[in-house]
Design a protein around this motif. Sequence first.
Motif, PDB file in Angstrom:
ATOM      1  N   LEU A 165       0.877  -1.172   0.000  1.00  0.00           N
ATOM      2  CA  LEU A 165       0.000   0.000   0.000  1.00  0.00           C
ATOM      3  C   LEU A 165       0.910   1.217   0.000  1.00  0.00           C
ATOM      4  O   LEU A 165       1.353   1.682   1.053  1.00  0.00           O
ATOM      5  CB  LEU A 165      -0.923  -0.002   1.219  1.00  0.00           C
ATOM      6  N   PHE A 166       1.216   1.690  -1.186  1.00  0.00           N
ATOM      7  CA  PHE A 166       2.208   2.744  -1.341  1.00  0.00           C
ATOM      8  C   PHE A 166       1.528   4.100  -1.328  1.00  0.00           C
ATOM      9  O   PHE A 166       0.860   4.479  -2.265  1.00  0.00           O
ATOM     10  CB  PHE A 166       2.979   2.544  -2.642  1.00  0.00           C
ATOM     11  N   GLN A 167       1.700   4.827  -0.192  1.00  0.00           N
ATOM     12  CA  GLN A 167       1.076   6.146  -0.019  1.00  0.00           C
ATOM     13  C   GLN A 167      -0.408   6.078  -0.344  1.00  0.00           C
ATOM     14  O   GLN A 167      -0.961   6.903  -1.070  1.00  0.00           O
ATOM     15  CB  GLN A 167       1.807   7.183  -0.879  1.00  0.00           C
ATOM     16  N   TYR A 168      -1.034   5.077   0.223  1.00  0.00           N
ATOM     17  CA  TYR A 168      -2.433   4.772  -0.064  1.00  0.00           C
ATOM     18  C   TYR A 168      -3.353   5.107   1.100  1.00  0.00           C
ATOM     19  O   TYR A 168      -4.455   5.625   0.895  1.00  0.00           O
ATOM     20  CB  TYR A 168      -2.547   3.286  -0.423  1.00  0.00           C
ATOM     21  N   LEU A 169      -2.926   4.830   2.320  1.00  0.00           N
ATOM     22  CA  LEU A 169      -3.805   5.009   3.466  1.00  0.00           C
ATOM     23  C   LEU A 169      -4.149   6.472   3.718  1.00  0.00           C
ATOM     24  O   LEU A 169      -5.191   6.768   4.295  1.00  0.00           O
ATOM     25  CB  LEU A 169      -3.158   4.409   4.723  1.00  0.00           C
ATOM     26  N   GLU A 170      -3.286   7.405   3.269  1.00  0.00           N
ATOM     27  CA  GLU A 170      -3.582   8.829   3.468  1.00  0.00           C
ATOM     28  C   GLU A 170      -4.755   9.308   2.626  1.00  0.00           C
ATOM     29  O   GLU A 170      -5.331  10.338   2.921  1.00  0.00           O
ATOM     30  CB  GLU A 170      -2.358   9.695   3.126  1.00  0.00           C
ATOM     31  N   ARG A 171      -5.105   8.594   1.582  1.00  0.00           N
ATOM     32  CA  ARG A 171      -6.111   9.113   0.643  1.00  0.00           C
ATOM     33  C   ARG A 171      -7.354   8.240   0.543  1.00  0.00           C
ATOM     34  O   ARG A 171      -8.064   8.291  -0.458  1.00  0.00           O
ATOM     35  CB  ARG A 171      -5.476   9.308  -0.736  1.00  0.00           C
ATOM     36  N   VAL A 172      -7.633   7.450   1.583  1.00  0.00           N
ATOM     37  CA  VAL A 172      -8.865   6.670   1.612  1.00  0.00           C
ATOM     38  C   VAL A 172      -9.703   7.109   2.801  1.00  0.00           C
ATOM     39  O   VAL A 172      -9.185   7.611   3.797  1.00  0.00           O
ATOM     40  CB  VAL A 172      -8.586   5.153   1.677  1.00  0.00           C
TER      41      VAL A 172
END
Length: 241
Positions: A165-172
């Motif tokens: 999860l590459f810089q993914y959790l910040e935008r969900v």
Amino acid sequence: MSGPSAPSVPPVPSYGPYRRDCPWCGSRRLRARLRGDGPRQGAPHRSPVERCADCRHVFRNPPLPPGTEHPVIRAGVRMRHGLAARAMFRHCPEPESWLDVGTGDADFPLAARAHFPYTSFDGLDPTHRVLRARAVERVEEAFVGRLTDHHIAVRLRERYDVVSLFQYLERVADPRAELRGALRVLRPGGHLLVDVADPRRLLPVHAVGLNAELVAQGCTVLTGARAHRVIARKDASASAA
């Protein structure tokens, strides 16, 4: 006679709606981590990166819509791709299967192949960009959707040796649910790679809350408490429910 004009820099893309609570714990005690003068829809002159004072989760606020990364951002992300792949290689040098979540055009699988030439990379993304990535053979299988979608969870259950999860959790909207979804598609003994740094500034993020959640879900965290790139191993006894 004037020389050729310099190429114009594309404008920073528009932002989504500003949120007043933390997507991780729901707290309304948010603090701007960085400040700037760029366009901010709904929150003028606020930083796109904020930190929750309670759980320390760092996220983009307002978020960028998927698929609209600025070229300057993408250049920083490409640099991080190689670093993340090398970090995973030290813990898991020969995975057979790898799912990149939020892959977009599959830039990360493309970079990671330099370190994992025999690994089968698949991609998951909420947009149809992942289908284009499959057409140009950046990924072998492409899935449109999210980890929280029932049909994705059932089809991919315990299928992969590595999930990134590459810089993914910040935008969900619900990072905890997405994290649990990632563990469901990971095999026991498999490795999870989570990069939670802001790609605009490449600054580290305090990931204590993320590490605690991984431990609670039956994982062994292999990186330090303050690492912005978290690597964890799913224990054999961990439940995929």
